[in-house]
Scaffold this active site. Structure first.
Site, mmCIF file in Angstrom:
data_model
loop_
_atom_site.group_PDB
_atom_site.id
_atom_site.type_symbol
_atom_site.label_atom_id
_atom_site.label_comp_id
_atom_site.label_asym_id
_atom_site.label_seq_id
_atom_site.Cartn_x
_atom_site.Cartn_y
_atom_site.Cartn_z
ATOM 1 N N THR A 207 0.848 -1.179 0.000
ATOM 2 C CA THR A 207 0.000 0.000 0.000
ATOM 3 C C THR A 207 0.887 1.233 0.000
ATOM 4 O O THR A 207 1.763 1.386 0.856
ATOM 5 C CB THR A 207 -0.977 0.021 1.198
ATOM 6 N N HIS A 259 1.324 -12.663 13.184
ATOM 7 C CA HIS A 259 2.264 -13.258 14.141
ATOM 8 C C HIS A 259 1.952 -14.725 14.440
ATOM 9 O O HIS A 259 2.716 -15.383 15.143
ATOM 10 C CB HIS A 259 2.265 -12.446 15.438
#
Length: 287
Positions: A207, A259
């Site tokens: 992005t 994660h």
């Protein structure tokens, strides 16, 4: 999430158009999705009455189409994947100098090559060294799925809202073809002509918040992806070079990762690799 209610022909239409029926808002009171609902979702057109002005200086607008789909995806991602975001300031002076040299060559004379092409190339190279960033967490199967190729998503702001069209097999493209693909992707997205099939299946996203003059941010993962990289504004800034203060061309990178499957060491190594390639693009010859 419950299986959306729709008749078989409507399900086939949605499949052919690459539309996830869970993202389509039914217009019928009984909640059954129609062909018109699917087409409205693809076209970004309202399946409900248009927004109407109300009293007290307000204007209300129905939440629909791309905006509703984006919101649902971002909420699902934020509350499903444990996000970690890391930041890195990068001296991109050498990369910008390389861009200028390439623009002056015959091969790149007609190629709209910008900084994002170099970031995309660096990401693809770094993903080879840390392939877990090009994977996804499959909760129902209890597996981590590693993708053989990179389907690179590029977040794009359009009149319909935020969309993330993808470049298939981006890791196989030379820099020239990658730059061309990025330009075509952006042009098509802004015109609202991106094929529905090209809005799904991404494996990693970039992005570019820098186009809005923003230095950095904490991007939210697209569902099903392990990483997303935000690229900040590229601008001149004071920088220490060989112990002396100098003016260099600098930008901020921000990497968010899932994660559950990406450890801090892996995320850090990937981000450092991208930064190293943008600092010294000649490193690409050694990898």
């Amino acid at each position: 999430m419950a299986r959306p209610a729709a008749k078989p022909p409507v399900r086939k239409l949605a499949k052919d158009l690459g539309v996830d029926l869970r993202e389509v808002i039914p217009s019928r009171p009984d909640g059954v999705i129609t062909r018109e609902d699917v087409q409205a979702f693809v076209n970004g057109a309202p399946a409900e009455p248009a927004a109407q002005p109300v009293a007290a200086g307000e204007r209300r607008e129905p939440i629909r189409g791309v905006r509703r789909a984006t919101a649902a995806a971002m909420v699902a991602s934020a509350f499903t994947a444990p996000h970690v975001t890391e930041f890195l300031a990068v001296d991109v002076t050498a990369t910008m100098a390389l861009r200028d040299r390439l623009r002056a060559t015959r091969e790149y004379a007609d190629v709209p090559i910008g900084p994002l092409a170099f970031v995309a190339k660096a990401v693809c190279l770094a993903l080879r060294r840390t392939p877990v960033l090009n994977a996804k967490w499959d909760e129902p199967a209890g597996e981590i799925v590693f993708h053989d190729r990179v389907r690179l998503g590029i977040a794009a702001a359009t009149p319909r809202g935020l969309v993330v069209p993808t470049i298939r097999d981006a890791d196989t493209l030379p820099l020239r073809e990658l730059a061309t693909a990025l330009h075509e992707l952006a042009t098509t997205a802004r015109a609202g002509r991106t094929a529905p099939a090209d809005l799904t299946g991404g494996t990693f996203t970039i992005t570019n918040v820098g186009v809005f003059g923003v230095d950095s941010g904490t991007p939210i993962l697209n569902p099903g992806e392990a990483g997303i990289l935000a690229v900040g504004a590229i601008k001149e800034a004071p920088w220490v070079v060989d112990g002396a203060l100098a003016v260099r061309t600098v930008c901020q990178l921000a990497l968010s990762f899932d994660h559950r499957l990406v450890d801090g060491e892996q995320g850090s190594r990937f981000l450092a690799d991208v930064g190293a390639l943008l600092t010294d693009p000649g490193l690409a010859l050694t990898w």
